[in-house]
Design an enzyme around this catalytic site. Structure first.
Site, short mmCIF file in Angstrom:
data_model
loop_
_atom_site.label_atom_id
_atom_site.label_comp_id
_atom_site.label_asym_id
_atom_site.label_seq_id
_atom_site.Cartn_x
_atom_site.Cartn_y
_atom_site.Cartn_z
N GLY A 278 1.00 -1.32 0.02
CA GLY A 278 0.29 -0.08 0.09
C GLY A 278 0.67 1.29 0.32
N GLU A 320 4.73 -6.52 1.88
CA GLU A 320 3.78 -6.72 0.32
C GLU A 320 3.91 -5.73 -0.68
OE1 GLU A 320 1.25 -10.74 2.06
OE2 GLU A 320 0.38 -8.27 1.55
N PRO A 321 4.65 -4.69 -0.92
CA PRO A 321 4.96 -3.83 -2.02
C PRO A 321 4.74 -3.82 -3.67
CG PRO A 321 7.14 -4.34 -1.52
CD PRO A 321 6.45 -5.17 -0.29
N GLY A 322 3.32 -3.53 -4.15
CA GLY A 322 3.59 -4.15 -5.07
C GLY A 322 3.62 -2.28 -6.24
N ARG A 323 2.75 -1.87 -5.87
CA ARG A 323 3.03 -0.51 -6.65
C ARG A 323 4.61 -0.16 -6.52
NH1 ARG A 323 -1.39 2.74 -7.19
NH2 ARG A 323 -2.79 1.44 -5.37
N CYS A 391 -15.86 4.04 -26.54
CA CYS A 391 -17.52 5.08 -26.44
C CYS A 391 -17.78 5.26 -25.02
CB CYS A 391 -18.37 4.11 -27.14
SG CYS A 391 -17.67 3.06 -28.89
N GLU A 392 -17.12 6.11 -24.73
CA GLU A 392 -18.35 6.62 -23.00
C GLU A 392 -17.14 7.80 -23.33
OE1 GLU A 392 -17.74 3.07 -20.60
OE2 GLU A 392 -17.50 3.87 -19.10
N TYR A 421 -1.25 -1.36 -11.87
CA TYR A 421 -1.79 -1.76 -12.37
C TYR A 421 -2.94 -1.03 -13.03
CZ TYR A 421 -1.91 -3.19 -6.80
OH TYR A 421 -1.95 -3.74 -6.14
N1 LLP Z 1 -1.25 -6.75 -0.15
C1 LLP Z 1 -2.31 -7.24 0.04
C2 LLP Z 1 -3.05 -8.39 0.75
C3 LLP Z 1 -3.05 -6.15 -1.01
O1 LLP Z 1 -4.71 -6.38 -0.79
C4 LLP Z 1 -1.93 -5.57 -2.01
C5 LLP Z 1 -3.09 -4.77 -2.61
C6 LLP Z 1 -0.87 -5.25 -1.95
C7 LLP Z 1 -0.23 -5.99 -0.16
C8 LLP Z 1 -0.08 -3.82 -2.82
O2 LLP Z 1 -0.85 -2.81 -2.33
P1 LLP Z 1 0.15 -2.45 -3.66
O3 LLP Z 1 1.22 -1.81 -2.19
O4 LLP Z 1 0.56 -2.34 -4.10
O5 LLP Z 1 -0.74 -0.38 -3.07
N2 LLP Z 1 -5.83 -1.65 -8.59
C9 LLP Z 1 -6.02 0.00 -7.41
C10 LLP Z 1 -5.36 -1.35 -6.02
C11 LLP Z 1 -5.78 -2.11 -5.59
C12 LLP Z 1 -5.00 -2.74 -4.47
C13 LLP Z 1 -5.77 -4.78 -3.76
N3 LLP Z 1 -4.52 -4.60 -2.99
C14 LLP Z 1 -5.68 0.79 -7.94
O6 LLP Z 1 -5.09 1.06 -9.45
O7 LLP Z 1 -4.83 1.08 -7.25
#
Ligand code: LLP
Length: 463
Positions: A278, A320-323, A391-392, A421
């Site tokens: 997050g 758990e960093p993704g973004r 189309c939106e 994402y």
């Molecule tokens: N861990 C868990 C359990 C999660 O549910 C998530 C994201 C992450 C880690 C990774 O979060 P990050 O570090 O990437 O923020 N589609 C949305 C974000 C949905 C995230 C869902 N869970 C967007 O585009 O902002």
């Protein structure tokens, strides 16, 4: 395509409409290092380049729209998270942000673990050689088939999200003659300061088991009695695109409170705590994300302090960093198709993609930046809305941004920070084909996800 002249759009501060933007930047050609991947720069002709290759060449070879991902930047960010947390903690990259086999290999090489949340992500991870014990399996409604495959593969942990799932996983593990390592995901009741759809720690939502009312404690009680489960820790994920550490502070306080109660009730000290992902990134120059080492220091201090107060040994922390890893590493390259100035309002710039390659603006009101990529321009700034071809009318990529007033069809523009994402949430809306992801490194570009074709679409259509 030839560059056609068009009437001047609204340009001056005194005629700008209400919107989410600051004053026009002084230099529209400048690239703010906060929002652009590490190797993105302009060559001597002013053309945007990544990993040493200019975008005109990339567009010619791979077409537009396309995502260009800076592999060195990805690896460097992954490594900096790993180094920041050190050997006493684990970093699980959240695959939902963007996953492909190449990404899995990079993560493996850089020593990260992987969080997956579906059978598809699990299959991708395993097929690219991620050792199962380094995979965490998430999801609020995993199917029994997905659970079975995860247990059979030997994933390092399954994060349990409901009372039903506690029983389901235990049953499957027992059937397979094994004991599955699990964590329980709880909701700690924190209001994260982010968009409602990406906030996940308040109680009124689908994820996790509420701490409130003793539900989490009851889940722990049940998990501890089941032979098929080895409960290794508690998990909390409070939301996404978060800059303020206070939410993590409250979450850690409450999770450690539960660990203390578990010790008092069962005489067991659970060895792990997962604080989720997050962490926010810069989408525009107004965003100021923290560095991984600052985040690691802050989270470790918070957990250690809380554990000291509860007289618990500090558990192993995971995140758990993704973004924060993949987001800043890629940009989307589009070709401008039409330019429509609306006097007193703004200029609509239509590109060859849209909400099918970036749904975030429509879905979360997300903000992005944009730059003219195929050349530089000294023309006056013009307030633009970059829109797609769907189309939106909500098909908006960048809601409000300044581009040079001489922008014209055929120009290439680039939207930075689209690594997370965007491709992973891409759709075929209007039967538009999903763009490729091209990894660039040391002057070489290679497709890691190819562009979808009409043949791909028709192959699924078996009626
Ligand atoms: N861990 C868990 C359990 C999660 O549910 C998530 C994201 C992450 C880690 C990774 O979060 P990050 O570090 O990437 O923020 N589609 C949305 C974000 C949905 C995230 C869902 N869970 C967007 O585009 O902002």
């Amino acid at each position: 395509m030839s560059r056609s002249a068009h009437p001047a759009g609204p340009r001056h501060a005194d005629v700008l409409p209400e919107g989410h933007y600051s004053a026009p930047p002084t230099d529209l050609n400048a690239l703010d290092a906060k929002v652009w991947a590490e190797t993105v720069t302009r060559d001597t002709d002013g053309v945007l380049t990544v990993g040493g290759i200019d975008v005109k060449r990339l567009a010619e070879e791979f077409g537009t729209p396309a995502y260009f991902l800076d592999e060195d930047d990805f690896r460097a960010r992954a490594r900096s998270w790993r180094t920041a947390f050190g050997d006493d903690a684990d970093v699980f990259y959240a695959g939902k942000a963007f996953l492909s086999r190449a990404v899995v290999r990079w993560l493996h090489e850089e020593g990260l673990n992987l969080d997956v949340c579906s059978g598809g992500e699990l299959a991708t991870a395993l097929s690219a050689g991620m050792p199962a014990e380094r995979i965490a399996f998430h999801g609020n409604n995993k199917s029994t088939d997905e659970i079975r495959r995860a247990v059979e593969a030997g994933v390092g942990r399954i994060v349990l999200d409901s009372f039903q799932e506690i029983v389901r996983v235990a049953h499957i593990a027992q059937e397979l003659g094994t004991r599955q390592r699990v964590q329980i995901r709880i909701t700690v009741g924190v209001e994260a300061h982010t968009h409602e759809f990406i906030a996940t720690a308040h109680e009124d939502q689908k994820f996790g088991i509420p701490l409130a009312g003793g539900q989490a404690a009851e889940a722990v009680r049940r998990a501890l009695t089941l032979d098929g489960l080895e409960l290794i820790g508690i998990h909390s994920h409070i939301g996404s695109q978060i800059f303020d550490m206070s939410g993590f502070e409250v979450a850690a306080h409450r999770v450690v409170g539960l660990l203390r109660d578990i010790r008092d009730e069962h005489g067991v000290e659970l060895p792990e705590i997962d604080l989720g992902g997050g962490l926010g990134i810069a989408y525009t120059s107004d965003d100021d994300p923290r560095e991984p080492h600052e985040i690691a220091k802050a989270l470790t201090e918070i957990v250690t302090r809380e554990c000291d107060a509860a007289r618990l040994a500090t558990p192993r922390i995971s995140v758990e960093p993704g973004r924060a890893i993949v987001g800043p590493t890629a940009f989307t390259l589009y070709e401008v198709g039409t330019v429509k100035p609306l006097d007193g309002l703004r200029t609509y710039v239509s590109v060859d993609g849209g909400m099918s390659d970036n749904i975030r603006t429509a879905l979360y009101d997300a903000e992005y930046s944009v730059a003219l990529a195929s050349r530089v321009s000294e023309a006056e700034p013009m307030l633009c809305r970059v829109v797609g071809k769907h189309c939106e009318s909500g098909d908006i990529v960048v809601k409000d941004a300044f581009l040079p007033g001489d922008l014209a069809p055929g120009d290439l523009i680039a939207v930075p920070a689209t690594g997370a994402y965007c491709r992973s949430m891409a759709s075929n809306y209007n039967h538009v084909l999903r763009p490729p992801v091209v990894a660039v490194r040391d002057g070489e570009a290679r497709v890691i996800i190819r562009r979808e074709t009409e043949e791909d679409l028709l192959r699924l259509d078996v009626g």
